[in-house]
Scaffold this motif. Structure first.
Motif, PDB file in Angstrom:
ATOM      1  N   ALA A  24       0.858  -1.181   0.000  1.00  0.00           N
ATOM      2  CA  ALA A  24       0.000   0.000   0.000  1.00  0.00           C
ATOM      3  C   ALA A  24       0.899   1.238   0.000  1.00  0.00           C
ATOM      4  O   ALA A  24       2.131   1.140   0.013  1.00  0.00           O
ATOM      5  CB  ALA A  24      -0.903  -0.017   1.224  1.00  0.00           C
ATOM      6  N   ASP A  25       0.302   2.417  -0.021  1.00  0.00           N
ATOM      7  CA  ASP A  25       1.085   3.644   0.044  1.00  0.00           C
ATOM      8  C   ASP A  25       1.939   3.647   1.308  1.00  0.00           C
ATOM      9  O   ASP A  25       1.455   3.338   2.406  1.00  0.00           O
ATOM     10  CB  ASP A  25       0.172   4.866   0.056  1.00  0.00           C
ATOM     11  CG  ASP A  25      -0.505   5.113  -1.287  1.00  0.00           C
ATOM     12  OD1 ASP A  25      -0.022   4.548  -2.296  1.00  0.00           O
ATOM     13  OD2 ASP A  25      -1.516   5.851  -1.323  1.00  0.00           O
ATOM     14  N   GLY A  26       3.219   3.973   1.159  1.00  0.00           N
ATOM     15  CA  GLY A  26       4.107   4.016   2.309  1.00  0.00           C
ATOM     16  C   GLY A  26       4.647   2.671   2.728  1.00  0.00           C
ATOM     17  O   GLY A  26       5.257   2.562   3.799  1.00  0.00           O
ATOM     18  N   GLU A  27       4.454   1.651   1.913  1.00  0.00           N
ATOM     19  CA  GLU A  27       4.967   0.318   2.224  1.00  0.00           C
ATOM     20  C   GLU A  27       5.921  -0.155   1.138  1.00  0.00           C
ATOM     21  O   GLU A  27       5.948   0.398   0.031  1.00  0.00           O
ATOM     22  CB  GLU A  27       3.822  -0.685   2.381  1.00  0.00           C
ATOM     23  CG  GLU A  27       2.915  -0.432   3.579  1.00  0.00           C
ATOM     24  CD  GLU A  27       1.840  -1.497   3.727  1.00  0.00           C
ATOM     25  OE1 GLU A  27       1.399  -1.728   4.867  1.00  0.00           O
ATOM     26  OE2 GLU A  27       1.420  -2.077   2.693  1.00  0.00           O
ATOM     27  N   VAL A  28       6.687  -1.198   1.459  1.00  0.00           N
ATOM     28  CA  VAL A  28       7.623  -1.761   0.500  1.00  0.00           C
ATOM     29  C   VAL A  28       7.624  -3.282   0.640  1.00  0.00           C
ATOM     30  O   VAL A  28       7.453  -3.818   1.741  1.00  0.00           O
ATOM     31  CB  VAL A  28       9.046  -1.196   0.720  1.00  0.00           C
ATOM     32  CG1 VAL A  28       9.582  -1.574   2.086  1.00  0.00           C
ATOM     33  CG2 VAL A  28       9.991  -1.658  -0.375  1.00  0.00           C
ATOM     34  N   ILE A  29       7.797  -3.954  -0.480  1.00  0.00           N
ATOM     35  CA  ILE A  29       7.879  -5.415  -0.487  1.00  0.00           C
ATOM     36  C   ILE A  29       9.329  -5.828  -0.237  1.00  0.00           C
ATOM     37  O   ILE A  29      10.261  -5.270  -0.813  1.00  0.00           O
ATOM     38  CB  ILE A  29       7.400  -5.993  -1.826  1.00  0.00           C
ATOM     39  CG1 ILE A  29       5.939  -5.606  -2.087  1.00  0.00           C
ATOM     40  CG2 ILE A  29       7.563  -7.525  -1.843  1.00  0.00           C
ATOM     41  CD1 ILE A  29       4.961  -6.152  -1.078  1.00  0.00           C
ATOM     42  N   ILE A  30       9.508  -6.809   0.635  1.00  0.00           N
ATOM     43  CA  ILE A  30      10.830  -7.342   0.961  1.00  0.00           C
ATOM     44  C   ILE A  30      10.936  -8.773   0.432  1.00  0.00           C
ATOM     45  O   ILE A  30      10.045  -9.588   0.677  1.00  0.00           O
ATOM     46  CB  ILE A  30      11.059  -7.370   2.483  1.00  0.00           C
ATOM     47  CG1 ILE A  30      10.956  -5.968   3.086  1.00  0.00           C
ATOM     48  CG2 ILE A  30      12.395  -8.022   2.820  1.00  0.00           C
ATOM     49  CD1 ILE A  30      12.128  -5.081   2.860  1.00  0.00           C
ATOM     50  N   ASP A  31      12.012  -9.063  -0.294  1.00  0.00           N
ATOM     51  CA  ASP A  31      12.336 -10.442  -0.652  1.00  0.00           C
ATOM     52  C   ASP A  31      13.126 -11.041   0.511  1.00  0.00           C
ATOM     53  O   ASP A  31      14.265 -10.642   0.755  1.00  0.00           O
ATOM     54  CB  ASP A  31      13.163 -10.495  -1.935  1.00  0.00           C
ATOM     55  CG  ASP A  31      12.340 -10.202  -3.170  1.00  0.00           C
ATOM     56  OD1 ASP A  31      11.180 -10.644  -3.228  1.00  0.00           O
ATOM     57  OD2 ASP A  31      12.858  -9.525  -4.081  1.00  0.00           O
ATOM     58  N   VAL A  32      12.529 -11.964   1.223  1.00  0.00           N
ATOM     59  CA  VAL A  32      13.125 -12.482   2.456  1.00  0.00           C
ATOM     60  C   VAL A  32      14.299 -13.409   2.135  1.00  0.00           C
ATOM     61  O   VAL A  32      14.211 -14.267   1.253  1.00  0.00           O
ATOM     62  CB  VAL A  32      12.073 -13.228   3.291  1.00  0.00           C
ATOM     63  CG1 VAL A  32      12.681 -13.737   4.589  1.00  0.00           C
ATOM     64  CG2 VAL A  32      10.877 -12.312   3.587  1.00  0.00           C
ATOM     65  N   LYS A  33      15.396 -13.218   2.878  1.00  0.00           N
ATOM     66  CA  LYS A  33      16.603 -14.029   2.677  1.00  0.00           C
ATOM     67  C   LYS A  33      16.904 -14.947   3.870  1.00  0.00           C
ATOM     68  O   LYS A  33      17.414 -16.052   3.687  1.00  0.00           O
ATOM     69  CB  LYS A  33      17.811 -13.119   2.436  1.00  0.00           C
ATOM     70  CG  LYS A  33      17.666 -12.194   1.241  1.00  0.00           C
ATOM     71  CD  LYS A  33      17.486 -12.952  -0.061  1.00  0.00           C
ATOM     72  CE  LYS A  33      17.396 -12.006  -1.251  1.00  0.00           C
ATOM     73  NZ  LYS A  33      17.121 -12.723  -2.527  1.00  0.00           N
ATOM     74  N   LEU A  71      15.526  -5.191  -0.517  1.00  0.00           N
ATOM     75  CA  LEU A  71      14.594  -4.205  -1.062  1.00  0.00           C
ATOM     76  C   LEU A  71      14.466  -4.404  -2.569  1.00  0.00           C
ATOM     77  O   LEU A  71      15.250  -5.136  -3.175  1.00  0.00           O
ATOM     78  CB  LEU A  71      15.104  -2.799  -0.761  1.00  0.00           C
ATOM     79  CG  LEU A  71      15.238  -2.398   0.705  1.00  0.00           C
ATOM     80  CD1 LEU A  71      15.864  -0.999   0.815  1.00  0.00           C
ATOM     81  CD2 LEU A  71      13.906  -2.445   1.409  1.00  0.00           C
ATOM     82  N   PRO A  72      13.493  -3.768  -3.205  1.00  0.00           N
ATOM     83  CA  PRO A  72      13.342  -3.912  -4.662  1.00  0.00           C
ATOM     84  C   PRO A  72      14.604  -3.555  -5.439  1.00  0.00           C
ATOM     85  O   PRO A  72      14.836  -4.095  -6.534  1.00  0.00           O
ATOM     86  CB  PRO A  72      12.198  -2.942  -4.978  1.00  0.00           C
ATOM     87  CG  PRO A  72      11.361  -2.956  -3.733  1.00  0.00           C
ATOM     88  CD  PRO A  72      12.349  -3.037  -2.612  1.00  0.00           C
ATOM     89  N   ASP A  73      15.462  -2.667  -4.890  1.00  0.00           N
ATOM     90  CA  ASP A  73      16.694  -2.317  -5.598  1.00  0.00           C
ATOM     91  C   ASP A  73      17.852  -3.245  -5.260  1.00  0.00           C
ATOM     92  O   ASP A  73      18.988  -3.025  -5.704  1.00  0.00           O
ATOM     93  CB  ASP A  73      17.093  -0.863  -5.306  1.00  0.00           C
ATOM     94  CG  ASP A  73      17.477  -0.633  -3.846  1.00  0.00           C
ATOM     95  OD1 ASP A  73      17.474  -1.597  -3.046  1.00  0.00           O
ATOM     96  OD2 ASP A  73      17.782   0.525  -3.492  1.00  0.00           O
TER      97      ASP A  73
END
Length: 319
Positions: A24-33, A71-73
């Motif tokens: 949602a706005d103000g959130e970020v998806i994390i690829d868990v390691k 993070l996405p980057d």
């Protein structure tokens, strides 16, 4: 995505498909390691932890509330603040923007996920004001956090370290890590009280308590002076409750013993937390502080969740 999915309080997470999180706005998806599975995660999943409702309000839900991911980057970060039902034990999770910190270069994600266990050990300084040369008693030293506490006490310059546990073989391992004396708590109340007195030397300056319950009740009773002499100050830091959530505290245990009891979060704020973390990072990079981990794939979560053979190693799930 694949995730460890919990369907009821006290159940065993199962490796299943789960809808991908959407930011949602103000959130970020994390690829868990990497995710370290700790006692608090199991207590929350069991519905016995006071903070449980924050993370498990309804089912199904994914357990664990922090970990290491990208993070996405591609930036590797330690994250927290997950939005239920998207816990950390999944291929992806979602957190608020800024609810993460970069992982220092050269630190393995699995090790980074466990470093928080060393933060509790640093409460001997942040909460109790430890100074080099003091005597430290680690209650519950055979667990992951307790072993780290012994190592940290030695790195901080403890003059003497006493460690407790219930298994003689593991206590010998703790001595090899730096404990000067060990106490087996699996004895009678009278024998345990005497063991605390015999091992105290000039007195315990700081107690890191991962146990609470019976052993700590006996310790506090043993520290009461047998005369009107003033007791030597003993700063007890309450961290865990693996031996019990409560105890009976006699008035005399505080009135004349010199005992002061603090919670592990005392003295922590953003500045001191950063100082603590940077100290742990420096020790980790130099090899002075090591972490024993048991890596397992997310697909093995059902078996891994129930393991009882880790003996001082931290379970780390790698999605």
């Amino acid at each position: 995505m694949k995730a460890a999915v919990l369907h009821e309080a006290g159940g065993i997470p199962r490796y299943e498909d789960f809808p991908d999180p959407v930011a949602a706005d103000g959130e970020v998806i994390i690829d868990v390691k990497a995710v370290a599975v700790e006692n608090v995660d199991k207590a929350i999943a069991a519905g016995t932890h006071y903070a449980g409702e924050t993370y498990i309000g309804r089912f199904p839900v994914i357990p664990a509330f922090d970990g290491v991911g990208a993070l996405p980057d591609g930036t590797l970060v330690g994250f927290g603040g997950i939005r239920p039902p998207y816990g950390a034990l999944a291929e992806k999770t979602v957190v608020p923007q800024g609810s993460y910190v970069p992982i220092p270069e050269g630190v393995d994600p699995a090790v980074a996920s466990v470093m928080a266990s060393a933060v509790t050990a640093m409460s001997m300084k942040a909460a109790a004001g430890f100074v080099p040369g003091e005597t430290v008693l680690v209650q519950g030293a055979t667990g992951v956090a307790g072993r780290l506490a012994v190592k940290v006490a030695r790195l901080l310059g403890a003059g003497r370290i006493v460690a407790t546990g219930r298994d003689d073989d593991q206590l010998r391992e703790v001595q090899a890590l730096g404990a000067d004396a060990v106490i087996n708590t699996a004895v009678s109340d009278e024998a345990l009280a005497q063991a605390y007195l015999d091992a105290r030397g000039d007195g315990y300056d700081v107690v890191l308590d991962y146990l609470w319950g019976r052993p700590s009740e006996i310790l506090l009773r043993a520290l009461v002076p047998r005369s009107f002499a003033f007791g030597k100050p003993t700063r007890v830091v309450q961290i865990g409750e693996s031996a019990g959530a409560g105890l009976t505290l006699a008035a005399s245990s505080l009135r004349t013993s010199g005992v002061e009891i603090y919670g592990a979060a005392k003295g922590l704020d953003p500045r001191t937390m950063d100082e603590v973390y940077q100290r742990i990072v420096a020790w980790t990079r130099s090899g002075e502080l090591t972490f024993d981990v048991e890596k397992v794939p997310l697909s093995d979560i059902e078996t891994a969740w129930q393991r009882t053979d880790l003996k001082g190693r931290r379970l780390v799930v790698m999605p």
